[in-house]
Motif scaffolding. Structure first.
Motif, PDB file in Angstrom:
ATOM      1  N   LEU A   1     -14.617  97.147  21.117  1.00 44.34           N
ATOM      2  CA  LEU A   1     -14.585  95.865  21.819  1.00 44.34           C
ATOM      3  C   LEU A   1     -15.068  94.731  20.921  1.00 44.34           C
ATOM      4  CD1 LEU A   1     -15.914  96.821  25.377  1.00 44.34           C
ATOM      5  CD2 LEU A   1     -13.599  96.121  24.765  1.00 44.34           C
ATOM      6  N   GLY A   2     -16.135  95.001  20.153  1.00 40.24           N
ATOM      7  CA  GLY A   2     -16.649  93.974  19.259  1.00 40.24           C
ATOM      8  C   GLY A   2     -15.669  93.599  18.171  1.00 40.24           C
ATOM      9  N   VAL A   3     -15.002  94.599  17.588  1.00 43.92           N
ATOM     10  CA  VAL A   3     -14.055  94.328  16.503  1.00 43.92           C
ATOM     11  C   VAL A   3     -12.852  93.534  17.004  1.00 43.92           C
ATOM     12  CG1 VAL A   3     -12.439  95.400  14.885  1.00 43.92           C
ATOM     13  CG2 VAL A   3     -14.756  96.296  15.105  1.00 43.92           C
ATOM     14  N   PHE A   4     -12.176  94.047  18.012  1.00 44.24           N
ATOM     15  CA  PHE A   4     -10.944  93.403  18.464  1.00 44.24           C
ATOM     16  C   PHE A   4     -11.230  92.136  19.277  1.00 44.24           C
ATOM     17  CE2 PHE A   4      -9.627  97.818  17.723  1.00 44.24           C
ATOM     18  CZ  PHE A   4      -8.542  97.599  16.896  1.00 44.24           C
ATOM     19  N   GLY A   5     -12.279  92.171  20.116  1.00 45.95           N
ATOM     20  CA  GLY A   5     -12.636  90.962  20.856  1.00 45.95           C
ATOM     21  C   GLY A   5     -13.098  89.853  19.933  1.00 45.95           C
ATOM     22  N   GLY A   6     -13.906  90.196  18.917  1.00 46.34           N
ATOM     23  CA  GLY A   6     -14.331  89.189  17.957  1.00 46.34           C
ATOM     24  C   GLY A   6     -13.175  88.614  17.170  1.00 46.34           C
ATOM     25  N   PHE A   7     -12.204  89.471  16.811  1.00 46.27           N
ATOM     26  CA  PHE A   7     -11.042  88.985  16.066  1.00 46.27           C
ATOM     27  C   PHE A   7     -10.215  88.018  16.914  1.00 46.27           C
ATOM     28  CE2 PHE A   7      -6.518  89.557  14.950  1.00 46.27           C
ATOM     29  CZ  PHE A   7      -6.551  89.031  13.672  1.00 46.27           C
ATOM     30  N   LEU A   8     -10.015  88.364  18.189  1.00 49.00           N
ATOM     31  CA  LEU A   8      -9.240  87.490  19.059  1.00 49.00           C
ATOM     32  C   LEU A   8      -9.963  86.176  19.337  1.00 49.00           C
ATOM     33  CD1 LEU A   8      -7.890  90.089  21.665  1.00 49.00           C
ATOM     34  CD2 LEU A   8      -6.623  89.008  19.807  1.00 49.00           C
ATOM     35  N   ALA A   9     -11.293  86.217  19.392  1.00 46.52           N
ATOM     36  CA  ALA A   9     -12.056  85.018  19.727  1.00 46.52           C
ATOM     37  C   ALA A   9     -12.306  84.124  18.520  1.00 46.52           C
ATOM     38  CB  ALA A   9     -13.398  85.410  20.359  1.00 46.52           C
ATOM     39  N   PHE A  10     -12.583  84.719  17.341  1.00 45.19           N
ATOM     40  CA  PHE A  10     -13.009  83.925  16.191  1.00 45.19           C
ATOM     41  C   PHE A  10     -12.134  84.100  14.955  1.00 45.19           C
ATOM     42  CE2 PHE A  10     -16.850  85.061  18.636  1.00 45.19           C
ATOM     43  CZ  PHE A  10     -17.260  83.790  19.001  1.00 45.19           C
ATOM     44  N   GLY A  11     -11.070  84.899  15.045  1.00 44.78           N
ATOM     45  CA  GLY A  11     -10.244  85.106  13.873  1.00 44.78           C
ATOM     46  C   GLY A  11     -10.826  86.172  12.965  1.00 44.78           C
ATOM     47  N   PHE A  12     -10.558  86.047  11.645  1.00 47.76           N
ATOM     48  CA  PHE A  12     -10.961  87.086  10.703  1.00 47.76           C
ATOM     49  C   PHE A  12     -12.471  87.313  10.706  1.00 47.76           C
ATOM     50  CE2 PHE A  12     -12.334  88.217   6.351  1.00 47.76           C
ATOM     51  CZ  PHE A  12     -11.760  89.465   6.279  1.00 47.76           C
ATOM     52  N   LEU A  13     -13.251  86.222  10.713  1.00 43.53           N
ATOM     53  CA  LEU A  13     -14.702  86.380  10.704  1.00 43.53           C
ATOM     54  C   LEU A  13     -15.205  87.046  11.974  1.00 43.53           C
ATOM     55  CD1 LEU A  13     -15.969  83.072   9.069  1.00 43.53           C
ATOM     56  CD2 LEU A  13     -16.109  85.371   8.150  1.00 43.53           C
ATOM     57  N   GLY A  14     -14.417  86.980  13.044  1.00 45.55           N
ATOM     58  CA  GLY A  14     -14.815  87.650  14.275  1.00 45.55           C
ATOM     59  C   GLY A  14     -14.922  89.154  14.116  1.00 45.55           C
ATOM     60  N   LEU A  15     -14.236  89.714  13.105  1.00 45.69           N
ATOM     61  CA  LEU A  15     -14.374  91.142  12.824  1.00 45.69           C
ATOM     62  C   LEU A  15     -15.820  91.502  12.489  1.00 45.69           C
ATOM     63  CD1 LEU A  15     -11.196  91.593  10.625  1.00 45.69           C
ATOM     64  CD2 LEU A  15     -11.537  92.551  12.892  1.00 45.69           C
ATOM     65  N   PHE A  16     -16.546  90.567  11.888  1.00 42.60           N
ATOM     66  CA  PHE A  16     -17.947  90.782  11.547  1.00 42.60           C
ATOM     67  C   PHE A  16     -18.873  90.263  12.647  1.00 42.60           C
ATOM     68  CE2 PHE A  16     -15.462  90.332   7.703  1.00 42.60           C
ATOM     69  CZ  PHE A  16     -15.853  91.422   6.945  1.00 42.60           C
ATOM     70  N   ILE A  17     -18.512  89.131  13.244  1.00 40.25           N
ATOM     71  CA  ILE A  17     -19.378  88.508  14.244  1.00 40.25           C
ATOM     72  C   ILE A  17     -19.408  89.333  15.524  1.00 40.25           C
ATOM     73  CG2 ILE A  17     -19.730  86.452  15.656  1.00 40.25           C
ATOM     74  CD1 ILE A  17     -18.424  84.841  13.410  1.00 40.25           C
ATOM     75  N   GLY A  18     -18.236  89.815  15.964  1.00 39.67           N
ATOM     76  CA  GLY A  18     -18.151  90.535  17.237  1.00 39.67           C
ATOM     77  C   GLY A  18     -19.050  91.756  17.302  1.00 39.67           C
ATOM     78  N   PRO A  19     -18.916  92.721  16.374  1.00 32.42           N
ATOM     79  CA  PRO A  19     -19.800  93.895  16.417  1.00 32.42           C
ATOM     80  C   PRO A  19     -21.272  93.542  16.236  1.00 32.42           C
ATOM     81  CG  PRO A  19     -17.919  94.309  15.016  1.00 32.42           C
ATOM     82  CD  PRO A  19     -17.886  92.854  15.336  1.00 32.42           C
ATOM     83  N   ALA A  20     -21.579  92.518  15.430  1.00 34.10           N
ATOM     84  CA  ALA A  20     -22.976  92.118  15.251  1.00 34.10           C
ATOM     85  C   ALA A  20     -23.570  91.618  16.562  1.00 34.10           C
ATOM     86  CB  ALA A  20     -23.079  91.048  14.166  1.00 34.10           C
ATOM     87  N   VAL A  21     -22.815  90.799  17.280  1.00 30.95           N
ATOM     88  CA  VAL A  21     -23.305  90.286  18.572  1.00 30.95           C
ATOM     89  C   VAL A  21     -23.474  91.424  19.575  1.00 30.95           C
ATOM     90  CG1 VAL A  21     -22.706  88.825  20.547  1.00 30.95           C
ATOM     91  CG2 VAL A  21     -22.362  87.982  18.219  1.00 30.95           C
ATOM     92  N   MET A  22     -22.490  92.334  19.625  1.00 31.91           N
ATOM     93  CA  MET A  22     -22.599  93.467  20.539  1.00 31.91           C
ATOM     94  C   MET A  22     -23.782  94.357  20.174  1.00 31.91           C
ATOM     95  SD  MET A  22     -20.152  93.050  22.714  1.00 31.91           S
ATOM     96  CE  MET A  22     -19.944  94.644  23.485  1.00 31.91           C
ATOM     97  N   ALA A  23     -24.028  94.546  18.868  1.00 31.96           N
ATOM     98  CA  ALA A  23     -25.147  95.379  18.434  1.00 31.96           C
ATOM     99  C   ALA A  23     -26.484  94.750  18.800  1.00 31.96           C
ATOM    100  CB  ALA A  23     -25.065  95.611  16.925  1.00 31.96           C
ATOM    101  N   VAL A  24     -26.616  93.437  18.591  1.00 30.08           N
ATOM    102  CA  VAL A  24     -27.860  92.750  18.942  1.00 30.08           C
ATOM    103  C   VAL A  24     -28.098  92.818  20.448  1.00 30.08           C
ATOM    104  CG1 VAL A  24     -29.014  90.509  18.999  1.00 30.08           C
ATOM    105  CG2 VAL A  24     -27.814  91.237  16.938  1.00 30.08           C
TER     106      VAL A  24
END
Length: 361
Positions: free
Chosen positions: A322-345
């Motif tokens: 969810l973090g990888v694909f949701g972050g990508f859809l929400a923020f683009g390429f950087l969302g691949l890193f941001i999404g899982p980080a937010v979910m992990a925190v």
């Protein structure tokens, strides 16, 4: 007298409230100014930070073996440049030759006035247009200049847009490498400051959340780059085994497309074009092999990427996906890193809250 004292006390409280409000507005204004200054470099800072975090274990290994921090940072910078620059310099001449050879083959093919395949018109959505383009190519004798003349203005705009995007990407990559090098050189001080800030704000749970976020970013880096490397190697080797010319160059192009994520669906153009060439050369077995390889390479990331990401952070696989694909859809390429980080925190904070509630119960 008591009324005078009350009025004096109220006046002091009002003055104190005004002073605090002014101080708060000044701090907010300062923060907005800092954000405005850093806004043009947001992509470079975030991507450079992700690169530094992903390569941090290698940096620590170099330091443990006696290298100074500055020298370790320089070596990592050179390694990052070589991994990008050398393949481009090595494959660029071959790419130009392959493009010229492909254009010549296309010209010769349509100059022979081949009959339009029956299946072309049955293609969904694009069948009629593809058939018309085939007929125009035959009438033009395969001359690309004549074929593309009606689309010259659109192509010019597209080329200018691509050139501008490539120039901007090159600048961002350079800035990202500068940021990563600074972090590799002085990363301990920044990490210690961030731990202290998070500890003061939220205690041990917030400090743990910072470590988990770093692990999430590192895991996504391994997942994105590692998966892209596996896909490119498998596709390049398969094309070489099938006898497709320029297999190494095509593998490198596949690596760039897979890393970009956005261009990953374009991998079908590589293996699809190679399979079509093999079928035209009366090699149906190898053509079928390339199609099967392409389908396998195109779908392997759905399994391999979440598995590699799991090495960097311990959290349920469903949340990673969810973090990888949701972050990508929400923020683009950087969302691949941001999404899982937010979910992990968020997961870490919730687990800490549940543990604290159990202890207090």
């Amino acid at each position: 007298m008591p009324d005078d004292l009350n009025r004096t006390s109220d006046g002091r409280q009002t003055v104190a409230l005004i002073e605090r409000s002014i101080a708060l507005l000044l701090v907010l204004g300062l923060l907005l100014g800092v954000l405005a200054i850093l806004r043009p470099f947001t992509t470079a800072i975030l991507f450079g930070g992700a690169l530094a975090i992903a390569a941090w274990p290698l940096r620590q290994a170099l330091v443990r073996h006696g290298l100074r921090r500055g020298l370790a940072a320089t070596l990592l910078l050179l390694l990052a440049i070589l991994l990008v620059a050398l393949p481009v310099l090595a494959l660029a001449p071959g790419l130009a030759d392959q493009l010229g050879h492909g254009a010549a083959q296309l010209h010769a093919y349509f100059a022979a006035a081949p009959e339009r395949p029956a299946w072309l018109a049955r293609l969904p959505a694009i069948g009629e247009r593809a058939g018309s383009f085939w007929d125009e190519a035959v009438r033009a004798g395969g001359d690309l200049g004549i074929l593309l003349a009606p689309y010259s203005a659109t192509l010019r705009q597209a080329v200018l847009g691509v050139a501008g995007a490539l120039a901007d990407s090159a600048v961002q990559v350079i800035l990202s490498l500068v940021v990563a090098t600074m972090l590799w050189s002085q990363g301990e001080a920044l990490a210690a400051a961030l731990r202290e800030i998070f500890r003061n704000l939220g205690g041990a749970a917030a400090e743990r959340a910072l470590e988990v976020a770093a692990g999430a970013v590192r895991g996504v880096g391994y997942g994105v780059v590692g998966t892209a490397v596996v896909q490119a190697v498998l596709l390049g080797l398969g094309l070489a085994i099938a006898g497709v010319p320029g297999a190494a160059m095509l593998g490198f192009v596949a690596l760039l497309l897979a890393i970009s994520q956005i261009g990953a669906p374009l991998l079908i153009l590589i293996w699809g074009g190679a399979a079509l060439r093999l079928f035209q050369q009366d090699q149906p077995v190898w053509g079928a092999f390339v199609i099967g390889l392409g389908l396998f390479v195109g779908t392997i990331d759905n399994v391999l990427k979440p598995w590699l990401i799991g090495f960097g952070v311990r959290m349920p696989m469903s949340l990673i996906i969810l973090g990888v694909f949701g972050g990508f859809l929400a923020f683009g390429f950087l969302g691949l890193f941001i999404g899982p980080a937010v979910m992990a925190v968020a997961t870490t904070l919730l687990q800490a809250w549940r543990e604290a509630a159990r202890r207090d119960a």
